[in-house]
Design a protein around this motif. Structure first.
Motif, mmCIF file in Angstrom:
data_model
loop_
_atom_site.group_PDB
_atom_site.id
_atom_site.type_symbol
_atom_site.label_atom_id
_atom_site.label_comp_id
_atom_site.label_asym_id
_atom_site.label_seq_id
_atom_site.Cartn_x
_atom_site.Cartn_y
_atom_site.Cartn_z
ATOM 1 N N ILE A 1 0.838 -1.211 0.000
ATOM 2 C CA ILE A 1 0.000 0.000 0.000
ATOM 3 C C ILE A 1 0.865 1.251 0.000
ATOM 4 C CG2 ILE A 1 -1.620 1.346 1.414
ATOM 5 C CD1 ILE A 1 -2.969 -1.250 2.181
ATOM 6 N N GLN A 2 2.019 1.181 0.635
ATOM 7 C CA GLN A 2 2.907 2.340 0.723
ATOM 8 C C GLN A 2 4.090 2.249 -0.231
ATOM 9 O OE1 GLN A 2 1.859 4.766 2.536
ATOM 10 N NE2 GLN A 2 0.289 3.701 3.726
ATOM 11 N N SER A 3 4.108 1.230 -1.103
ATOM 12 C CA SER A 3 5.255 1.018 -1.989
ATOM 13 C C SER A 3 4.974 1.574 -3.381
ATOM 14 C CB SER A 3 5.565 -0.480 -2.102
ATOM 15 O OG SER A 3 5.841 -1.030 -0.835
ATOM 16 N N PRO A 4 5.899 2.346 -3.965
ATOM 17 C CA PRO A 4 5.705 2.855 -5.327
ATOM 18 C C PRO A 4 5.709 1.719 -6.354
ATOM 19 C CG PRO A 4 7.434 4.071 -4.160
ATOM 20 C CD PRO A 4 7.151 2.842 -3.355
ATOM 21 N N ARG A 5 4.691 1.722 -7.207
ATOM 22 C CA ARG A 5 4.576 0.734 -8.277
ATOM 23 C C ARG A 5 4.178 1.438 -9.573
ATOM 24 N NH1 ARG A 5 6.677 -3.991 -6.279
ATOM 25 N NH2 ARG A 5 5.889 -4.836 -8.252
ATOM 26 N N SER A 6 4.482 0.825 -10.709
ATOM 27 C CA SER A 6 4.127 1.413 -12.000
ATOM 28 C C SER A 6 2.611 1.522 -12.116
ATOM 29 C CB SER A 6 4.676 0.555 -13.137
ATOM 30 O OG SER A 6 4.289 1.081 -14.384
ATOM 31 N N THR A 7 2.130 2.698 -12.540
ATOM 32 C CA THR A 7 0.700 3.006 -12.449
ATOM 33 C C THR A 7 -0.146 2.409 -13.563
ATOM 34 O OG1 THR A 7 1.140 5.070 -13.628
ATOM 35 C CG2 THR A 7 1.089 5.161 -11.226
ATOM 36 N N GLY A 8 0.443 2.004 -14.679
ATOM 37 C CA GLY A 8 -0.373 1.505 -15.767
ATOM 38 C C GLY A 8 -1.374 2.558 -16.216
ATOM 39 N N SER A 9 -2.622 2.151 -16.392
ATOM 40 C CA SER A 9 -3.668 3.057 -16.890
ATOM 41 C C SER A 9 -4.513 3.664 -15.776
ATOM 42 C CB SER A 9 -4.587 2.292 -17.848
ATOM 43 O OG SER A 9 -3.884 1.810 -18.957
ATOM 44 N N ILE A 10 -4.117 3.479 -14.533
ATOM 45 C CA ILE A 10 -4.993 3.862 -13.421
ATOM 46 C C ILE A 10 -5.157 5.375 -13.291
ATOM 47 C CG2 ILE A 10 -3.303 4.055 -11.546
ATOM 48 C CD1 ILE A 10 -6.599 2.054 -11.465
ATOM 49 N N LEU A 11 -4.296 6.174 -13.966
ATOM 50 C CA LEU A 11 -4.380 7.633 -13.872
ATOM 51 C C LEU A 11 -5.248 8.257 -14.964
ATOM 52 C CD1 LEU A 11 -0.622 8.445 -13.126
ATOM 53 C CD2 LEU A 11 -2.457 8.024 -11.483
#
Length: 805
Positions: free
Chosen positions: A355-365
């Motif tokens: 939950i607190q770790s940066p991950r690649s966002t894909g299309s979620i933005l």
């Protein structure tokens, strides 16, 4: 009144002066030894007053996290290796009665020291020739626990003095609580709260009479609580105390007999491991504290069951990690925090808090770009966007399906998460503007300048945390909820995880809100459309309540996202591997979305967002183009649409145009050349050639423009019958080498309204060949600048300039 007050003050000063003068005279008349005695007495009095340290117990404590109702979720051991819970304010009634009866039955009546007990203990010790009784009260024992010094007669004298001083500073209830929190309970267990959980598996408030009696006698001989050592002696002590409680009418016969039947614990109980990542987070940020969280324990346990069930299925495909967040949007409190699965196993990175770790966002933005463009009036909800192969300075995004629609309405493009329309939209809106928008929305992982990310920002070219992204979605939902309820906007406060979070009770009004309620509502509406790729079990989804939801999949199938929003709750899910390993089938729709909907199933149903009419305006739009009604849009294709206020200045339909056809509709004509064919004017929906090529494949009802009649053929040379699909004008191409080291080729592609037409290709002055039906040409030009020209068999030509690096 002022003069009278001054007179009173002056009179008081004179009296004090005379009193001090008399005391000095009296002191001078004292003998030397009396003065010394007086100084010694004053010193002892000052020492007595300040004898207690400011911090009574200099101990390290375990870190505890409880749910919103005070039920324990988990704990971490103190830094000294002891299970010592933070001091409580009170002790349970049963334990208090057992303790006072066993240790100090006159506790309520003495000033911290019981002279009769001390005298009796001294006599017993003299007769026995060794220490058999200490005569200490509970207050004195509390002082001994506080000082942790070697037991001597001088130390006993100090304990007597400090016990009376402690009684002056604390109430009897406070002293009991201090003792109960620091009494040794065997092994590395200190205090009744830790002992209750370790020995009986529940809180001290739930102690039975038998359990309370065990904990009351234990500090007297804590070594007895060593499993397998003198359990019979401990049992006898407990039963003697129970007999005293019965004899003194503290418990009745039934309670006594039931307490005797209770067995002693035979092994230590593990402490609860609910929301372990949240407990670890609390340990790292606020060690040694008892934290009352916003978590709902029972919902948390149900959510953990859901995640464990799905994790068993996903792990068969080598997908081992799963995280989820559930938020009550009405209070903005996190009610379930699942940082990962399999915490206890400590395998596959299970202890990483995703939950607190940066991950690649894909299309979620993507919804944030759609919303930002709507509220600025640069996009209408149903406006057509191009969905064709593009290449922008070497960046060639592709849709997940690897297919193209030619043109697609903006809300449908969002619902289907199409990549090409999103990139085209971001190019129009501007990367720096969207970058700043995301930072204002709370993304804390944008560590590089905007140009570092470029257009890939919308397709996962940056990282984000599940926490930040969920907050941004909730902020968008709150814009609608606040406006509908209050008619205004309020400043955003991130999710609340701790009940004692220091926040002002009043929310501040936001004069320049990030999200407009109208645009946010339209975005949420678009996200309810289930017209997604066929990756999800739609029979499962169809039975669910109305949810605005979005998925995302990062490059290489490494991260799968899903966020769902209703007026009551937000559910955010991430699936993948903490190691970053990608797996086939790891997509947002196939993994995280199914988990998300399963979590919604354990939540109460809610309604839907009310329409914020005050932030929306009705406009007439063309059904085909989705743009504002144009001059040539037929009345039969006009719809009424709600748009944000700035959408009133949106694009006017430019796809419908007036053309002249022959009476039979077979040819296009002009007035001067119609002749016997006749002429009639019609409105025609026409897309650019490169869009049309793909659009016709998805929309069989679409009609291309008919050809000009032979009599009018000379008048069509200016019409756009051809359009380059690849490359874009001014493109900079990179031609890579093949595996065998030879120079590769670039595929140039053209769309023609009449595919059967022959097209002739020229690179500069060199003729390269001709195409029919499939207008593609493989070329391998050397580095430099070029002009590519195509000419069809009717003499229509088209040129494009590009560069090869």
């Amino acid at each position: 009144m002022g003069e009278k007050l001054k007179d009173v003050v002056r009179a008081a000063e004179r009296r004090i002066y005379r009193l001090v003068e008399r005391l000095l005279v009296w002191f001078r008349r004292l003998s030397r030894w009396k003065k010394i005695a007086l100084f010694l007495l004053a010193f002892l009095l000052v020492w007595y007053l300040f004898s207690l340290p400011r911090t009574l117990f200099d101990s390290s404590y375990s870190t505890l996290v409880s749910d919103r109702n005070g039920e324990l979720l988990g704990a971490r051991i103190a830094s000294d290796g002891q299970w010592r819970f933070p001091p409580a304010d009170s002790v349970p009634d049963k334990y208090e009665k057992c303790l006072i009866r066993f240790e100090d039955r006159h506790f309520r009546h003495h000033p911290g020291v019981n002279p009769f007990s001390l005298a009796r203990a001294m006599v017993q010790n003299i007769k026995a020739g060794r220490v058999v009784s200490g005569g200490s009260t509970i207050t004195m024992q509390t002082v001994r626990l506080m000082r942790q010094n070697r037991r001597t007669y001088f130390e006993k004298f100090i304990e007597v003095i400090l016990a009376t001083r402690l009684e002056l500073s604390c109430s009897k209830e406070q002293i009991l609580a201090l003792y109960a929190s620091h009494a040794p309970m065997g092994g590395n267990v200190v205090g009744i709260d830790a002992a209750s959980w370790r020995y009986f598996g529940h809180s001290a408030e739930s102690l039975s009479w038998g359990e309370a009696a065990v904990l009351a006698v234990l500090p007297n001989s804590p070594a007895m609580m060593h499993f397998g050592r003198d359990r019979e002696g401990l049992l006898k002590k407990r039963n003697r105390l129970l007999q005293q409680l019965l004899d003194n009418n503290i418990i009745n016969r039934t309670d006594y007999e039931l307490a005797l039947l209770e067995p002693l614990p035979d092994h230590p109980h593990p402490l609860p491991q609910i929301a372990p990542h949240l407990v670890t987070q609390a340990y790292l940020q606020r060690p040694g504290n008892h934290i009352l969280s916003t978590i709902d324990k029972h919902l948390q346990m149900r959510a953990e069951e859901v995640l464990e069930r799905w994790n068993k299925e996903f792990s068969q495909n080598g997908i081992f990690n799963l995280a989820a967040l559930i938020v009550d949007l009405r209070t903005n409190e996190v009610i379930s925090y699942n940082g990962n699965v399999g915490f206890g196993a400590n395998a596959y990175g299970s202890q990483v808090d995703i939950i607190q770790s940066p991950r690649s966002t894909g299309s979620i933005l993507k919804p944030f770009l759609y919303c930002a463009m709507l509220q600025e009036g640069v996009l209408l909800p149903t406006e057509l966007l191009p969905d064709v192969p593009i290449n922008i300075n070497g960046f060639a995004p592709k849709n997940f399906s690897l297919g193209y629609d030619g043109a697609v309405h903006a809300d449908e493009a969002l619902a289907r998460s199409l990549n090409v329309p999103s990139v085209v939209s971001l190019r129009k809106y501007g990367v720096p503007k969207f970058y700043n928008f995301l930072k204002k929305a709370g993304l804390t992982t944008l560590h590089h300048p905007a140009d570092h990310y470029g257009l890939s920002l919308i397709l996962g070219g940056t990282e984000g945390t599940l926490w930040d992204i969920a907050n941004a979605y909730a902020r968008m939902a709150h814009a609608v909820m606040d406006y509908n309820r209050y008619g205004k906007y309020y400043e955003w406060e991130n999710f609340r995880l701790v009940r004692d979070d220091q926040r002002s009770g009043e929310r501040k009004e936001d004069e320049s809100p990030l999200f407009n309620a109208g645009a946010a509502w339209l975005t949420l509406q678009a996200l309810t459309n289930v017209n997604r790729p066929e990756e999800l079990n739609w029979d499962f989804v169809a039975s669910l309540r109305r949810v605005a939801w979005k998925t995302g999949t990062s490059y290489g199938f490494r991260d799968a996202w899903a966020v769902g929003v209703t007026p009551g709750y937000l559910v955010a899910v991430w699936t993948g591997n903490a190691s970053g390993e990608g797996r086939p089938g790891l997509t947002g729709a196939r993994t995280s979305a199914e988990v998300m909907f399963d979590l919604f199933n354990i939540l109460p149903a809610t309604g839907w967002f009310e329409t914020p009419y005050g932030e929306l305006a009705e406009v007439a739009v063309c059904r085909e183009s989705g743009e504002l009604k144009g001059l040539y849009c037929p009345e039969s294709s006009i719809d009424t649409l709600l748009v944000p206020a700035k959408g009133l200045q949106g694009a006017v339909c430019g796809y419908h145009r007036r053309i002249h056809l022959s009476d039979d509709g077979q040819y296009r004509v002009y007035e001067q050349c119609a002749g016997e064919r006749g002429i009639r004017s019609v409105s025609w929906f026409q897309l650019p050639p490169s869009w049309e090529w793909y659009y016709k494949q998805q929309h069989p009802a679409y009609r291309s423009l008919p050809p000009f009649s032979p009599e009018c053929a000379s008048g069509n040379l200016s019409d756009a019958v051809m359009q380059f699909i690849y490359p874009y004008p001014g493109a900079i191409l990179k031609i890579t080498k093949q595996m065998d080291g030879s120079r590769g080729k670039a595929v140039f592609e053209l769309a023609h309204r009449n595919p059967s037409t022959r097209v002739f290709w020229h690179l500069g002055t060199d003729y390269m060949g001709e195409t029919t039906y499939i207008h593609q040409m493989e070329l391998s030009p050397d580095p430099g600048e070029y002009i590519l020209t195509v000419v069809d068999e009717n003499g229509v030509s088209l040129s494009i300039r590009f560069e090869v690096e």
